[in-house]
Motif scaffolding. Structure first.
Motif, PDB file in Angstrom:
ATOM      1  N   ASP A  23       0.806  -1.221   0.000  1.00 12.02           N
ATOM      2  CA  ASP A  23       0.000   0.000   0.000  1.00 12.02           C
ATOM      3  C   ASP A  23       0.840   1.272   0.000  1.00 12.02           C
ATOM      4  OD1 ASP A  23       0.852  -0.358   2.581  1.00 12.02           O
ATOM      5  OD2 ASP A  23      -1.096   0.003   3.518  1.00 12.02           O
ATOM      6  N   SER A  24       2.139   1.160   0.178  1.00  2.00           N
ATOM      7  CA  SER A  24       2.960   2.373   0.158  1.00  2.00           C
ATOM      8  C   SER A  24       3.301   2.819  -1.255  1.00  2.00           C
ATOM      9  CB  SER A  24       4.247   2.174   0.965  1.00  2.00           C
ATOM     10  OG  SER A  24       5.083   1.221   0.345  1.00  2.00           O
ATOM     11  N   PHE A  25       3.064   1.946  -2.245  1.00  2.00           N
ATOM     12  CA  PHE A  25       3.402   2.363  -3.617  1.00  2.00           C
ATOM     13  C   PHE A  25       2.407   1.897  -4.674  1.00  2.00           C
ATOM     14  CE2 PHE A  25       5.153  -1.778  -4.941  1.00  2.00           C
ATOM     15  CZ  PHE A  25       5.477  -2.357  -3.712  1.00  2.00           C
ATOM     16  N   LEU A  26       1.503   0.975  -4.317  1.00  2.00           N
ATOM     17  CA  LEU A  26       0.647   0.408  -5.365  1.00  2.00           C
ATOM     18  C   LEU A  26      -0.849   0.659  -5.186  1.00  2.00           C
ATOM     19  CD1 LEU A  26       1.575  -1.315  -7.859  1.00  2.00           C
ATOM     20  CD2 LEU A  26       0.547  -3.264  -6.702  1.00  2.00           C
ATOM     21  N   ASN A  27      -1.381   0.408  -4.007  1.00  2.00           N
ATOM     22  CA  ASN A  27      -2.849   0.435  -3.924  1.00  2.00           C
ATOM     23  C   ASN A  27      -3.446   1.260  -2.774  1.00  2.00           C
ATOM     24  OD1 ASN A  27      -2.157  -1.366  -1.944  1.00  2.00           O
ATOM     25  ND2 ASN A  27      -2.999  -3.155  -2.989  1.00  2.00           N
ATOM     26  N   HIS A  28      -2.677   2.225  -2.291  1.00  2.99           N
ATOM     27  CA  HIS A  28      -3.269   3.238  -1.401  1.00  2.99           C
ATOM     28  C   HIS A  28      -2.510   4.542  -1.668  1.00  2.99           C
ATOM     29  CE1 HIS A  28      -5.248   5.288   1.725  1.00  2.99           C
ATOM     30  NE2 HIS A  28      -4.700   4.776   2.785  1.00  2.99           N
ATOM     31  N   GLN A  29      -1.205   4.540  -1.401  1.00  2.00           N
ATOM     32  CA  GLN A  29      -0.341   5.552  -1.994  1.00  2.00           C
ATOM     33  C   GLN A  29       0.156   4.983  -3.328  1.00  2.00           C
ATOM     34  OE1 GLN A  29       2.582   8.644  -0.098  1.00  2.00           O
ATOM     35  NE2 GLN A  29       3.566   6.650  -0.051  1.00  2.00           N
ATOM     36  N   MET A  30       0.166   5.813  -4.357  1.00  2.00           N
ATOM     37  CA  MET A  30       0.505   5.325  -5.691  1.00  2.00           C
ATOM     38  C   MET A  30       1.758   6.033  -6.194  1.00  2.00           C
ATOM     39  SD  MET A  30      -3.324   5.075  -7.421  1.00  2.00           S
ATOM     40  CE  MET A  30      -3.609   6.838  -7.599  1.00  2.00           C
ATOM     41  N   ASP A  31       2.766   5.252  -6.547  1.00  2.00           N
ATOM     42  CA  ASP A  31       4.004   5.790  -7.107  1.00  2.00           C
ATOM     43  C   ASP A  31       3.848   5.856  -8.628  1.00  2.00           C
ATOM     44  OD1 ASP A  31       6.487   6.194  -8.249  1.00  2.00           O
ATOM     45  OD2 ASP A  31       7.545   5.064  -6.705  1.00  2.00           O
ATOM     46  N   ILE A  32       3.569   7.037  -9.115  1.00  2.00           N
ATOM     47  CA  ILE A  32       3.188   7.195 -10.527  1.00  2.00           C
ATOM     48  C   ILE A  32       4.378   6.917 -11.451  1.00  2.00           C
ATOM     49  CG2 ILE A  32       2.111   8.748 -12.211  1.00  2.00           C
ATOM     50  CD1 ILE A  32       0.248   7.890  -9.921  1.00  2.00           C
ATOM     51  N   ARG A  33       5.595   7.196 -10.983  1.00  2.00           N
ATOM     52  CA  ARG A  33       6.766   6.844 -11.799  1.00  2.00           C
ATOM     53  C   ARG A  33       6.844   5.335 -12.002  1.00  2.00           C
ATOM     54  NH1 ARG A  33      12.068  10.339 -10.032  1.00  2.00           N
ATOM     55  NH2 ARG A  33      11.068  12.385  -9.983  1.00  2.00           N
ATOM     56  N   LEU A  34       6.556   4.598 -10.954  1.00  2.00           N
ATOM     57  CA  LEU A  34       6.535   3.136 -11.059  1.00  2.00           C
ATOM     58  C   LEU A  34       5.439   2.688 -12.029  1.00  2.00           C
ATOM     59  CD1 LEU A  34       7.710   0.454  -9.650  1.00  2.00           C
ATOM     60  CD2 LEU A  34       5.573   0.496  -8.354  1.00  2.00           C
ATOM     61  N   PHE A  35       4.264   3.338 -11.946  1.00  2.02           N
ATOM     62  CA  PHE A  35       3.162   2.982 -12.841  1.00  2.02           C
ATOM     63  C   PHE A  35       3.563   3.202 -14.302  1.00  2.02           C
ATOM     64  CE2 PHE A  35      -0.696   3.630  -9.755  1.00  2.02           C
ATOM     65  CZ  PHE A  35      -0.082   2.809  -8.836  1.00  2.02           C
ATOM     66  N   LYS A  36       4.351   4.253 -14.542  1.00  2.00           N
ATOM     67  CA  LYS A  36       4.815   4.497 -15.910  1.00  2.00           C
ATOM     68  C   LYS A  36       5.707   3.361 -16.393  1.00  2.00           C
ATOM     69  CE  LYS A  36       4.937   9.553 -16.238  1.00  2.00           C
ATOM     70  NZ  LYS A  36       5.876  10.692 -16.352  1.00  2.00           N
ATOM     71  N   GLN A  37       6.592   2.911 -15.517  1.00  2.00           N
ATOM     72  CA  GLN A  37       7.456   1.771 -15.888  1.00  2.00           C
ATOM     73  C   GLN A  37       6.612   0.545 -16.193  1.00  2.00           C
ATOM     74  OE1 GLN A  37      10.239   2.043 -12.347  1.00  2.00           O
ATOM     75  NE2 GLN A  37      11.685   1.293 -13.883  1.00  2.00           N
ATOM     76  N   MET A  38       5.562   0.336 -15.386  1.00  2.00           N
ATOM     77  CA  MET A  38       4.683  -0.806 -15.612  1.00  2.00           C
ATOM     78  C   MET A  38       3.984  -0.678 -16.963  1.00  2.00           C
ATOM     79  SD  MET A  38       3.315  -0.946 -11.638  1.00  2.00           S
ATOM     80  CE  MET A  38       1.765  -1.694 -12.073  1.00  2.00           C
ATOM     81  N   GLY A  39       3.509   0.537 -17.262  1.00  2.00           N
ATOM     82  CA  GLY A  39       2.858   0.764 -18.549  1.00  2.00           C
ATOM     83  C   GLY A  39       3.781   0.485 -19.720  1.00  2.00           C
ATOM     84  N   GLN A  40       5.012   0.946 -19.609  1.00  2.00           N
ATOM     85  CA  GLN A  40       6.004   0.707 -20.663  1.00  2.00           C
ATOM     86  C   GLN A  40       6.240  -0.780 -20.863  1.00  2.00           C
ATOM     87  OE1 GLN A  40       9.158   3.192 -19.003  1.00  2.00           O
ATOM     88  NE2 GLN A  40       9.322   4.272 -20.962  1.00  2.00           N
ATOM     89  N   GLU A  41       6.318  -1.490 -19.740  1.00  2.00           N
ATOM     90  CA  GLU A  41       6.604  -2.922 -19.816  1.00  2.00           C
ATOM     91  C   GLU A  41       5.429  -3.688 -20.439  1.00  2.00           C
ATOM     92  OE1 GLU A  41       9.184  -4.586 -19.668  1.00  2.00           O
ATOM     93  OE2 GLU A  41       8.520  -6.655 -19.377  1.00  2.00           O
ATOM     94  N   TRP A  42       4.204  -3.336 -20.057  1.00  2.00           N
ATOM     95  CA  TRP A  42       3.044  -3.997 -20.692  1.00  2.00           C
ATOM     96  C   TRP A  42       2.995  -3.667 -22.181  1.00  2.00           C
ATOM     97  CZ3 TRP A  42       0.190  -2.334 -15.778  1.00  2.00           C
ATOM     98  CH2 TRP A  42       0.090  -3.409 -14.889  1.00  2.00           C
ATOM     99  N   LYS A  43       3.300  -2.424 -22.521  1.00  2.00           N
ATOM    100  CA  LYS A  43       3.301  -2.045 -23.939  1.00  2.00           C
ATOM    101  C   LYS A  43       4.329  -2.894 -24.695  1.00  2.00           C
ATOM    102  CE  LYS A  43       2.571   0.080 -27.754  1.00  2.00           C
ATOM    103  NZ  LYS A  43       1.351  -0.157 -28.516  1.00  2.00           N
TER     104      LYS A  43
END
Lengths: 203, 203
Positions: A23-43
């Motif tokens: 919850d510190s980076f994914l599903n309560h507080q969200m680390d948007i830089r990390l989300f961008k990396q995830m988006g790039q990887e799924w792409k």
């Protein structure tokens, strides 16, 4: 270890009862830089798929899907949890059992926003028993849309959800698959992923 | 008319009972390109504020806040709706009355993710009677954090929420303020906003 596995090792907390708190980076507080990396990887993993829509489910899938969608340049639809009865046949509906909240929810998606012309990527934060995901797949089927694939951030590989989905022949890309974890030591073991799949491998 | 007002005119649907449906681009299907424009505009309006965290509330605030946060490069925390009683004093809590769902919800934010060192921008999709926003402000106060401002996508200017918040001295930037709307004709009238505030003015 890829970037997400590394982050889970660093900031994830293992609790009794096979609970992994992120919850510190994914599903309560969200680390948007990390989300961008995830988006790039799924792409990268779904580069060949003709995706024109992303489907997710409230609440914690929404932020990840929204940021990831920038790499696909497609709109996102999120399934809503609803206790009300479906009115006027305007909605696709599915029943979803929640592990965390120990209750059954109806999830709904307006028929206006999903149809046979759509090529869908489902994105969600967690995959454990797979109930939420099965509900989303059911909604894609009801719409007559094509399910191009499923992108999950964290899969609990020791629960059945992922295996069932793969057995059914769906293309499922989980960025981190937890094989086992130990609440006493805090240790987390990840499933080895194909080298070719790990663009952001950290050595 | 700015970009959001224009979009609401084009794709928003006015229903009886002062209901404005924007679910085709804002709060069910999400137009991420539009969300980026919104993020840019809030960044322009709050350029001078030392914001280090964005706070929003599930579900429909999350996507907007996540995409907007990229322009501030700060993490997002979303308040969760919860029926369960607060355990162990680990959470800030507030009671929120929902206009749409006609029920009272408790919203919670973990104390780990908000504290006196934080300079907070609250972001949400809608402001009508202001109950959700009042709950979020209460949580910022409980945390001892500084509230730098509030960014709203669509404000219903004919309801009291915005006036109360401005009267209290908070800095509230709503990208579109609906003064009136007519379910018979579909007409939507927006409040005139300061020219200097409308960077993306469409002539």
């Amino acid at each position: 270890m890829n970037f997400l596995e590394k982050r889970i090792r660093e900031d994830g907390i293992v609790k009794e009862g096979n609970v992994l708190k992120v919850d510190s980076f994914l599903n309560h507080q969200m680390d948007i830089r990390l989300f961008k990396q995830m988006g790039q990887e799924w792409k990268r993993r779904f580069a060949d798929a003709p995706i024109n829509k992303i489907l997710t489910i409230e609440a914690s899938g929404i932020g990840i899907a929204a940021v990831a969608s920038e790499y696909f340049d497609v709109p996102v639809v999120f399934a809503k949890k609803s206790k009300s009865i479906n009115i006027e046949g305007e909605m696709y509906t599915a029943e979803v059992e929640s592990f965390t909240h120990k209750c059954r929810n109806q999830v709904i998606v307006s028929k206006k926003f999903l149809g046979p012309e759509d090529h869908v990527l489902i994105i969600d934060d967690f995959l454990a028993n797979g109930c939420a995901l099965q509900g989303l797949i059911s909604i894609v089927q009801q719409a007559g849309a094509s399910l191009e694939g499923i992108g999950i951030a964290v899969e609990k590989g020791f629960q059945q959800g992922g295996r069932v989905i793969r057995n059914l022949g769906y293309r499922l890309e989980s960025l981190a698959i937890v094989e086992s974890m130990d609440a006493q030591t805090g240790e987390i073991v990840f499933r080895e992923q194909d080298e070719n799949q790990a663009g952001e491998k950290i050595l």
